[in-house]
Design a protein around this motif. Structure first.
Motif, mmCIF file in Angstrom:
data_model
loop_
_atom_site.group_PDB
_atom_site.id
_atom_site.type_symbol
_atom_site.label_atom_id
_atom_site.label_comp_id
_atom_site.label_asym_id
_atom_site.label_seq_id
_atom_site.Cartn_x
_atom_site.Cartn_y
_atom_site.Cartn_z
ATOM 1 N N SER A 1 0.794 -1.227 0.000
ATOM 2 C CA SER A 1 0.000 0.000 0.000
ATOM 3 C C SER A 1 0.832 1.286 0.000
ATOM 4 C CB SER A 1 -0.921 0.016 1.238
ATOM 5 O OG SER A 1 -0.157 -0.025 2.429
ATOM 6 N N GLU A 2 2.152 1.179 0.019
ATOM 7 C CA GLU A 2 2.961 2.395 0.063
ATOM 8 C C GLU A 2 2.722 3.262 -1.172
ATOM 9 O OE1 GLU A 2 5.439 -0.662 2.389
ATOM 10 O OE2 GLU A 2 4.073 -0.632 0.679
ATOM 11 N N GLY A 3 2.714 4.584 -0.953
ATOM 12 C CA GLY A 3 2.492 5.528 -2.043
ATOM 13 C C GLY A 3 3.689 6.420 -2.277
ATOM 14 N N PHE A 4 3.447 7.569 -2.928
ATOM 15 C CA PHE A 4 4.529 8.478 -3.296
ATOM 16 C C PHE A 4 5.346 8.902 -2.085
ATOM 17 C CE2 PHE A 4 1.591 8.990 -6.830
ATOM 18 C CZ PHE A 4 2.448 8.989 -7.918
ATOM 19 N N ALA A 5 4.675 9.319 -1.021
ATOM 20 C CA ALA A 5 5.393 9.858 0.140
ATOM 21 C C ALA A 5 6.331 8.821 0.741
ATOM 22 C CB ALA A 5 4.395 10.351 1.186
ATOM 23 N N GLU A 6 5.837 7.605 0.911
ATOM 24 C CA GLU A 6 6.659 6.561 1.504
ATOM 25 C C GLU A 6 7.846 6.204 0.606
ATOM 26 O OE1 GLU A 6 2.546 6.163 3.202
ATOM 27 O OE2 GLU A 6 3.380 6.410 1.184
ATOM 28 N N ASP B 1 10.462 9.012 0.721
ATOM 29 C CA ASP B 1 11.218 8.947 1.979
ATOM 30 C C ASP B 1 12.253 7.825 1.917
ATOM 31 O OD1 ASP B 1 9.859 11.069 3.045
ATOM 32 O OD2 ASP B 1 8.667 9.888 4.472
ATOM 33 N N ALA B 2 11.849 6.663 1.429
ATOM 34 C CA ALA B 2 12.775 5.531 1.368
ATOM 35 C C ALA B 2 13.962 5.839 0.468
ATOM 36 C CB ALA B 2 12.045 4.279 0.876
ATOM 37 N N LEU B 3 13.704 6.464 -0.681
ATOM 38 C CA LEU B 3 14.758 6.708 -1.651
ATOM 39 C C LEU B 3 15.650 7.886 -1.273
ATOM 40 C CD1 LEU B 3 12.715 6.191 -4.939
ATOM 41 C CD2 LEU B 3 14.456 4.661 -3.998
ATOM 42 N N LEU C 1 16.044 -0.677 2.548
ATOM 43 C CA LEU C 1 15.004 0.197 2.003
ATOM 44 C C LEU C 1 13.605 -0.339 2.264
ATOM 45 C CD1 LEU C 1 16.495 1.118 -1.496
ATOM 46 C CD2 LEU C 1 16.301 2.618 0.489
ATOM 47 N N GLY C 2 13.488 -1.620 2.560
ATOM 48 C CA GLY C 2 12.179 -2.229 2.651
ATOM 49 C C GLY C 2 11.701 -2.668 1.275
ATOM 50 N N PRO C 3 10.684 -3.529 1.198
ATOM 51 C CA PRO C 3 10.229 -4.049 -0.104
ATOM 52 C C PRO C 3 9.810 -2.952 -1.074
ATOM 53 C CG PRO C 3 9.284 -5.319 1.700
ATOM 54 C CD PRO C 3 9.956 -4.150 2.332
ATOM 55 N N ALA C 4 9.041 -1.963 -0.632
ATOM 56 C CA ALA C 4 8.611 -0.896 -1.535
ATOM 57 C C ALA C 4 9.797 -0.056 -1.985
ATOM 58 C CB ALA C 4 7.562 -0.024 -0.850
ATOM 59 N N ALA D 1 17.859 16.855 -12.181
ATOM 60 C CA ALA D 1 18.091 15.462 -12.559
ATOM 61 C C ALA D 1 17.346 14.467 -11.683
ATOM 62 C CB ALA D 1 19.592 15.146 -12.499
ATOM 63 N N GLN D 2 16.841 14.907 -10.510
ATOM 64 C CA GLN D 2 16.207 13.968 -9.593
ATOM 65 C C GLN D 2 14.855 14.482 -9.127
ATOM 66 O OE1 GLN D 2 18.702 12.129 -6.541
ATOM 67 N NE2 GLN D 2 20.504 13.017 -7.522
ATOM 68 N N ASP D 3 13.965 13.532 -8.856
ATOM 69 C CA ASP D 3 12.616 13.854 -8.415
ATOM 70 C C ASP D 3 12.604 14.686 -7.142
ATOM 71 O OD1 ASP D 3 9.656 13.398 -7.877
ATOM 72 O OD2 ASP D 3 10.557 12.268 -6.220
ATOM 73 N N ALA D 4 13.405 14.316 -6.173
ATOM 74 C CA ALA D 4 13.406 15.010 -4.882
ATOM 75 C C ALA D 4 14.772 14.848 -4.236
ATOM 76 C CB ALA D 4 12.318 14.442 -3.970
ATOM 77 N N LEU D 5 15.139 15.852 -3.425
ATOM 78 C CA LEU D 5 16.408 15.814 -2.709
ATOM 79 C C LEU D 5 16.199 16.329 -1.295
ATOM 80 C CD1 LEU D 5 18.806 17.370 -5.392
ATOM 81 C CD2 LEU D 5 18.838 14.995 -4.619
#
Length: 293
Positions: free
Chosen positions: A76-81, A84-86, A95-98, A248-252
């Motif tokens: 069920s993980e979404g964008f926010a999770e 955060d993991a990445l 990192l966990g499965p997601a 170059a990256q989605d979020a930093l």
């Protein structure tokens, strides 16, 4: 989340895809294939437009694809999770499965379209990667055959199957990197199809996902133009390199910039770019913040 103000002089936008290619649902396989071809032709032009931050575009699409892949896996993980993991997990930490799904997609869009570049793919033998990249045929039909072949060999390897199917599509189109489309257009039910039914689902998925990818490209091009316009005003040491990272990256997280400047300077730069209206703070949190275009 901060909302970007509308630029006074927005970057020119390319032509929109034809309405008949994106409205409604195809009545038969022939129409679905025609619509998918039109959508891909339009996307090819958008992909080569001047000013597109193409690495960022692929990274954003990879996050979309990772969210879809997580859903396909029953999580069920979404964008926010996933963000955060990445972005917040320290090197070497799990990192966990997601998060692993997100990392697989992020890696895939940055690597060459070769068996060596894409290997390893989770749950898929290297020889299967080589075989599917060598497959011939029309782009979407080729991708559908790859998706079916991988899932037949490894039914639980949805992420790898979707990555390799998008790789087959990109290779057939002559692109140098994956542009995630199929995961962003398919449904969990589609992955249980095969043969003509799966090929139809893939054509419909591309017809849905390609215009969305084109719209994202136009939006990121406008935002990148605005960021480039304010970059000369930045006086912080390492600011130019930081701008290139945001392109170059989605979020930093600010900590990702600390090889360029101090932690305090990195936070101040991020807040400055938000105040100038060229970055968004993506979390709404007071700590562990993430920033992106």
């Amino acid at each position: 989340m901060s909302v970007l103000p509308r630029p006074e002089h927005p970057a020119p936008s390319g032509p929109a895809p034809p309405g008949w290619a994106v409205m409604g649902r195809a009545a038969d396989p022939e129409e679905a294939a025609f619509r998918a071809g039109a959508a891909l032709a339009h996307l090819h032009g958008v992909r080569t437009q001047s000013g597109l931050p193409i690495a960022l575009w692929r990274d954003r699409l990879a996050l979309d694809a990772a969210v879809a892949s997580v859903r396909f896996s029953g999580r069920s993980e979404g964008f926010a999770e996933l963000r955060d993991a990445l972005c917040l997990t320290r090197p070497g930490d799990p990192l966990g499965p997601a998060g692993e799904i997100g990392r697989a997609w992020r890696r895939a869009v940055t690597r060459p379209l070769t068996a060596r570049g894409l290997t390893p793919l989770p749950g898929v033998a290297p020889e299967l990667v080589s075989r599917e990249l060598a497959r011939l045929g029309a782009p979407v039909a080729r991708a559908a055959l790859t998706l079916e072949a991988v899932l037949a060999d490894a039914p639980r390897a949805e992420t790898a199957a979707l990555i390799l199917a998008d790789a087959a599509l990109a290779k057939a189109l002559g692109w140098d990197r994956i542009v995630p489309l199929l995961a962003n257009g398919l449904t969990p039910r589609d992955l249980r199809c095969d043969g003509d039914e799966l090929r139809l689902a893939c054509h419909q998925a591309v017809a849905r996902a390609a215009p969305q990818a084109a719209g994202l490209a136009q939006d990121l091009t406008r935002r990148a133009t605005r960021l480039h316009a304010v970059a000369p005003k930045l006086r912080a040491k390492g600011a130019d390199a930081a701008v290139e990272m945001f392109l170059a990256q989605d979020a930093l997280a600010p900590v990702a910039l600390t090889h360029l400047m101090s932690d305090r300077a990195a936070r101040r730069l991020c807040d400055r770019l938000v105040s100038l209206g060229v970055l968004c703070e993506l979390t709404g949190r007071d700590s562990f913040r993430l920033y992106g275009l």
